[in-house]
Design an enzyme around this catalytic site. Structure first.
Site, mmCIF file in Angstrom:
data_model
loop_
_atom_site.group_PDB
_atom_site.id
_atom_site.type_symbol
_atom_site.label_atom_id
_atom_site.label_comp_id
_atom_site.label_asym_id
_atom_site.label_seq_id
_atom_site.Cartn_x
_atom_site.Cartn_y
_atom_site.Cartn_z
ATOM 1 C CG HIS A 182 47.621 38.124 46.784
ATOM 2 N ND1 HIS A 182 48.475 39.120 47.185
ATOM 3 C CD2 HIS A 182 46.603 38.978 45.753
ATOM 4 C CE1 HIS A 182 48.304 40.105 46.407
ATOM 5 N NE2 HIS A 182 47.302 40.224 45.604
ATOM 6 C CG HIS B 104 43.547 38.951 47.680
ATOM 7 N ND1 HIS B 104 43.167 40.544 47.691
ATOM 8 C CD2 HIS B 104 42.320 38.534 46.832
ATOM 9 C CE1 HIS B 104 42.132 40.717 46.540
ATOM 10 N NE2 HIS B 104 41.539 39.654 46.108
ATOM 11 C CG ASP C 39 36.841 47.552 44.013
ATOM 12 O OD1 ASP C 39 37.912 47.342 43.476
ATOM 13 O OD2 ASP C 39 35.950 46.925 44.277
ATOM 14 N NE ARG D 112 45.895 47.614 52.177
ATOM 15 C CZ ARG D 112 46.631 47.313 50.971
ATOM 16 N NH1 ARG D 112 46.061 46.580 49.826
ATOM 17 N NH2 ARG D 112 47.863 47.739 50.809
ATOM 18 C CD GLU E 37 39.510 46.485 48.387
ATOM 19 O OE1 GLU E 37 38.857 46.500 49.234
ATOM 20 O OE2 GLU E 37 40.478 45.999 47.999
ATOM 21 C CD GLU F 147 33.677 45.272 38.851
ATOM 22 O OE1 GLU F 147 34.335 45.683 39.749
ATOM 23 O OE2 GLU F 147 33.775 44.220 38.135
HETATM 24 C C1 UD1 Z 1 44.986 45.008 45.351
HETATM 25 C C2 UD1 Z 1 43.920 46.061 45.629
HETATM 26 C C3 UD1 Z 1 42.398 45.234 45.832
HETATM 27 C C4 UD1 Z 1 42.498 44.187 44.653
HETATM 28 C C5 UD1 Z 1 43.540 43.395 44.631
HETATM 29 C C6 UD1 Z 1 43.420 42.198 43.633
HETATM 30 C C7 UD1 Z 1 44.146 48.269 46.547
HETATM 31 C C8 UD1 Z 1 44.407 49.016 48.109
HETATM 32 N N1 UD1 Z 1 44.040 46.791 46.770
HETATM 33 O O1 UD1 Z 1 44.972 44.290 46.761
HETATM 34 O O2 UD1 Z 1 41.524 46.109 45.760
HETATM 35 O O3 UD1 Z 1 41.131 43.347 45.135
HETATM 36 O O4 UD1 Z 1 44.578 44.189 44.364
HETATM 37 O O5 UD1 Z 1 44.415 41.437 43.744
HETATM 38 O O6 UD1 Z 1 43.990 49.052 45.598
HETATM 39 N N2 UD1 Z 1 52.488 41.924 45.384
HETATM 40 C C9 UD1 Z 1 53.548 41.334 44.549
HETATM 41 N N3 UD1 Z 1 53.395 41.009 43.161
HETATM 42 C C10 UD1 Z 1 52.353 41.553 42.673
HETATM 43 C C11 UD1 Z 1 51.229 42.145 43.324
HETATM 44 C C12 UD1 Z 1 51.311 42.210 44.606
HETATM 45 O O7 UD1 Z 1 54.687 40.858 45.090
HETATM 46 O O8 UD1 Z 1 52.234 41.262 41.434
HETATM 47 C C13 UD1 Z 1 52.984 42.237 46.827
HETATM 48 C C14 UD1 Z 1 53.630 43.259 47.122
HETATM 49 O O9 UD1 Z 1 54.423 43.010 48.135
HETATM 50 C C15 UD1 Z 1 52.578 44.237 47.420
HETATM 51 C C16 UD1 Z 1 51.542 43.611 48.053
HETATM 52 O O10 UD1 Z 1 51.363 42.269 47.335
HETATM 53 O O11 UD1 Z 1 53.049 45.526 48.318
HETATM 54 C C17 UD1 Z 1 50.225 44.069 48.286
HETATM 55 O O12 UD1 Z 1 49.730 44.587 46.957
HETATM 56 P P1 UD1 Z 1 48.630 45.663 46.905
HETATM 57 O O13 UD1 Z 1 47.981 46.057 45.401
HETATM 58 O O14 UD1 Z 1 48.903 46.866 47.701
HETATM 59 O O15 UD1 Z 1 47.401 44.907 47.544
HETATM 60 P P2 UD1 Z 1 46.735 43.778 47.113
HETATM 61 O O16 UD1 Z 1 46.126 42.988 48.467
HETATM 62 O O17 UD1 Z 1 47.186 42.952 46.083
HETATM 63 N N1 UDP Z 2 43.112 34.871 39.077
HETATM 64 C C1 UDP Z 2 43.949 34.402 38.329
HETATM 65 N N2 UDP Z 2 45.205 33.763 38.947
HETATM 66 C C2 UDP Z 2 45.040 33.307 40.100
HETATM 67 C C3 UDP Z 2 44.021 33.768 41.026
HETATM 68 C C4 UDP Z 2 43.104 34.836 40.493
HETATM 69 O O1 UDP Z 2 44.181 34.729 37.249
HETATM 70 O O2 UDP Z 2 46.179 32.678 40.762
HETATM 71 C C5 UDP Z 2 42.104 35.679 38.549
HETATM 72 C C6 UDP Z 2 40.473 35.321 38.922
HETATM 73 O O3 UDP Z 2 40.236 34.617 37.807
HETATM 74 C C7 UDP Z 2 39.977 36.831 38.823
HETATM 75 C C8 UDP Z 2 40.833 37.705 39.105
HETATM 76 O O4 UDP Z 2 42.084 37.023 38.931
HETATM 77 O O5 UDP Z 2 39.436 37.142 37.507
HETATM 78 C C9 UDP Z 2 40.768 37.931 40.708
HETATM 79 O O6 UDP Z 2 41.677 38.735 41.035
HETATM 80 P P1 UDP Z 2 42.065 38.799 42.660
HETATM 81 O O7 UDP Z 2 41.329 37.778 43.569
HETATM 82 O O8 UDP Z 2 43.362 39.462 42.839
HETATM 83 O O9 UDP Z 2 41.152 40.333 42.843
HETATM 84 P P2 UDP Z 2 39.458 40.481 43.192
HETATM 85 O O10 UDP Z 2 38.736 39.786 42.311
HETATM 86 O O11 UDP Z 2 39.197 40.207 44.589
HETATM 87 O O12 UDP Z 2 39.404 42.195 43.238
#
Ligand code: UD1
Ligand code: UDP
Length: 393
Positions: free
Chosen positions: A248, A215, A97, A217, A133, A119
Site C-alpha cells: 500500500h 494497510h 466505512d 491504521r 471504520e 454494505e
Molecule cells: C483508506 C480508508 C480505509 C480503507 C482503505 C482501503 C479511511 C480513513 N481509510 O485507508 O478505511 O480500508 O483506504 O485501502 O477512510 N496513498 C497514495 N495513493 C493512493 C492512496 C493512498 O499515495 O492512491 C497514500 C497517501 O499518502 C495517503 C495515504 O496513502 O495520504 C493514506 O490514504 P488514506 O485514504 O487516508 O488511508 P488508507 O490507509 O488508504
Molecule cells: N486489491 C487490489 N490490488 C491490490 C490489493 C488489493 O486490487 O494490490 C483489491 C482487493 O482484491 C480488494 C480490495 O482491493 O477487493 C481491498 O482493498 P484494501 O485492502 O485497500 O481495502 P479494505 O478491503 O481493507 O477496505
C-alpha cells in the site's frame, strides 16, 4: 425517472460500487446516474475506474500525502456542498466505512437528501478496531435511509439499532459481483515482476505462493513491524515459498515494509496491483495473509484460506464457515499459523473450502431492484440473499 448520485473515494469502495453503477446505468428509463469520486485515494482509485471503464462526472481530487482524518472529512464536506446543491439527487449512494463514506453521508443529511448505504450493518463493536471504520459505518448507518446489507448478520445488527425493517434488505456483497466480472475475462499478468515470476523458467519451482496485504491504521508502528518480521521468518524457513506483497502506498506502511523485507530473495514487494492482476493472484495463491476487509470476502469464494492479522473482525461469517482465521499481529503467532498451513495438509484442507457466505454475484441486481421498490418504480419487494439461513421476516 430518479436521479442517483454515487459517491466514493477509495479503491475498495470503487470495486464494490462499480457493479451497482453499471446495473443502475442499464436501467436508463428509470435512473439518471451521476458518479462523484472524492479521490481520497488517487492512483489506487484510478486503476479501478480504468479497468472497469467508469468515468466520474465529478472528481474532488482531495488526496494529499499522508493525509489526516481531519483533512479528509473537511475536504469532502467542503467540496460536496456545491455539487449536492447543483445536482439535487433523489438519493445519494455511499459504500462501506471509509471517511469518504461517512462525510458524504453527513453532507447529504445536511441537505436532507436520502442516503442509501451499500454494505450496511458491519460491526466489530470495538470503536478502535478497525479505526476509524467502525465509527464511520455506525455513523453512516445512523444517517442512512435505506440499508443494503451483505449478509443476514449485518441485517440483524441494523435491526438491533431500531431501524425500520421495511428499509433493510439483504443483497449479498457486491465485491463478489466485481470479482466474477473480472475473473470472467482472459488474463495475462500486467505487472512486470509477476510476469517474470509466472511466465519465465525459474531455477526453483514455486511450491507455495503466499499473498500478503496490510494497510490498516491500527496496525501502524509496532504491529506492522511484527507482521514484517513474521514474513521474514517464513521466507527464511520456507525458501521454496514465494511471498508476493503488493505494498500500500501509505508511507506508514511502505517505509517499514521496504526496510524489513526489501532484500529478501523470495519476497516480492510489488506496487499495488490492478484488480485484474490481483484477483488472478488470489486465484493461484496457496494462502492469504492480510488485514484487509475485502479480501476476507473474496478469498472464500476461491477456496483460499485467509489468516487475518487483526484482533477482531466485522466479517464473522467466514470465520464461522472456517475459511478465515483471526491471528492478530503477534510475530510468533503469525509464523506458527502460516507454518501449520504449509506443513499440515489436513489442517489446510479443513479451511480451504469453496463456500462463500458473502455473495453469489447478483448483489448489484438486488440492490437496484430494492431501490426501484423503495421509489415505487416496482410493486413487489424483491427476494433477499440468504446462505443456508432462515428468512427472518
Ligand atoms: C483508506 C480508508 C480505509 C480503507 C482503505 C482501503 C479511511 C480513513 N481509510 O485507508 O478505511 O480500508 O483506504 O485501502 O477512510 N496513498 C497514495 N495513493 C493512493 C492512496 C493512498 O499515495 O492512491 C497514500 C497517501 O499518502 C495517503 C495515504 O496513502 O495520504 C493514506 O490514504 P488514506 O485514504 O487516508 O488511508 P488508507 O490507509 O488508504
Ligand atoms: N486489491 C487490489 N490490488 C491490490 C490489493 C488489493 O486490487 O494490490 C483489491 C482487493 O482484491 C480488494 C480490495 O482491493 O477487493 C481491498 O482493498 P484494501 O485492502 O485497500 O481495502 P479494505 O478491503 O481493507 O477496505
Amino acid at each position: 425517472m430518479k436521479k442517483i448520485l454515487c459517491i466514493f473515494g477509495t479503491r475498495p469502495e470503487a470495486i464494490k460500487m462499480v457493479p451497482v453503477i453499471k446495473q443502475l446505468k442499464s436501467e436508463k428509463e428509470k435512473f439518471e446516474v451521476k458518479v462523484c469520486v472524492t479521490a481520497q485515494h488517487r492512483n489506487l482509485l484510478d486503476e479501478v475506474l480504468d479497468i472497469f471503464q467508469v468515468t466520474p462526472d465529478y472528481d474532488l481530487n482531495i488526496m494529499t500525502e499522508n493525509q489526516s482524518l481531519f483533512q479528509i472529512t473537511t475536504s469532502v464536506l467542503k467540496h460536496l456542498e456545491p455539487i449536492l446543491k447543483k445536482e439535487k439527487p433523489d438519493m445519494v449512494l455511499v459504500h462501506g466505512d471509509t471517511t469518504t463514506t461517512f462525510a458524504a453521508a453527513l453532507a447529504s443529511y445536511y441537505l436532507k437528501i436520502p442516503v442509501g448505504h451499500v454494505e450496511a450493518g458491519l460491526r466489530s463493536y470495538d470503536k478502535f478496531n478497525p479505526y476509524p471504520e467502525e465509527i464511520n459505518r455506525r455513523l453512516t448507518d445512523a444517517i442512512s435511509d435505506i440499508y443494503f446489507c451483505p449478509t443476514l448478520t449485518a441485517k440483524k445488527a441494523i435491526l438491533k439499532e431500531n431501524i425500520n425493517p421495511k428499509n433493510i434488505f439483504i443483497t449479498g456483497n457486491t465485491v463478489i459481483d466485481a470479482l466474477y466480472m473480472i475473473l470472467k475475462k482472459k488474463h495475462k499478468f500486467q505487472n512486470p515482476i509477476l510476469r517474470k515470476l509466472f511466465y519465465s523458467h525459474l531455477p526453483s519451482p514455486i511450491s507455495h505462493l503466499i499473498l500478503v496485504t496490510a494497510h490498516r491504521r491500527e496496525n501502524f508502528g509496532k504491529p506492522i513491524e511484527n507482521i514484517c518480521n513474521a514474513i521474514k521468518k517464513i521466507s527464511r524457513e520456507f525458501p521454496d515459498c514465494k511471498i508476493v506483497y503488493p505494498v500500500h502506498p501509505n508511507p506508514n506502511v511502505k517505509i517499514p515494509v521496504h526496510k524489513i523485507l526489501g532484500k529478501l530473495k523470495n519476497v516480492y514487494l510489488v506496487p499495488p496491483l490492478n484488480y485484474s492482476d490481483f484477483a488472478n493472484l488470489i486465484k493461484i495463491s496457496y494462502l492469504i495473509l492480510t488485514d484487509s476487509g475485502g479480501l476476507q470476502e473474496e478469498a472464500p469464494s476461491l477456496g483460499k484460506p485467509v489468516l487475518v492479522m487483526r484482533c477482531v473482525t466485522e466479517r464473522p461469517e467466514a470465520v464461522v464457515s472456517g475459511t478465515v482465521k483471526l491471528v492478530g499481529t503477534d510475530e510468533k503467532i503469525i509464523f506458527k499459523e502460516v507454518k501449520k498451513l504449509l506443513t499440515d495438509k489436513s489442517e489446510y484442507n479443513k479451511i480451504a473450502k469453496s463456500t462463500n457466505p458473502y455473495g453469489d454475484g447478483f448483489a448489484a441486481i438486488r440492490t437496484v431492484d430494492f431501490i426501484k421498490y423503495y421509489f415505487g418504480l416496482s410493486d413487489k419487494r424483491p427476494g433477499e440473499f440468504y446462505v443456508g439461513t432462515k428468512k427472518i421476516q
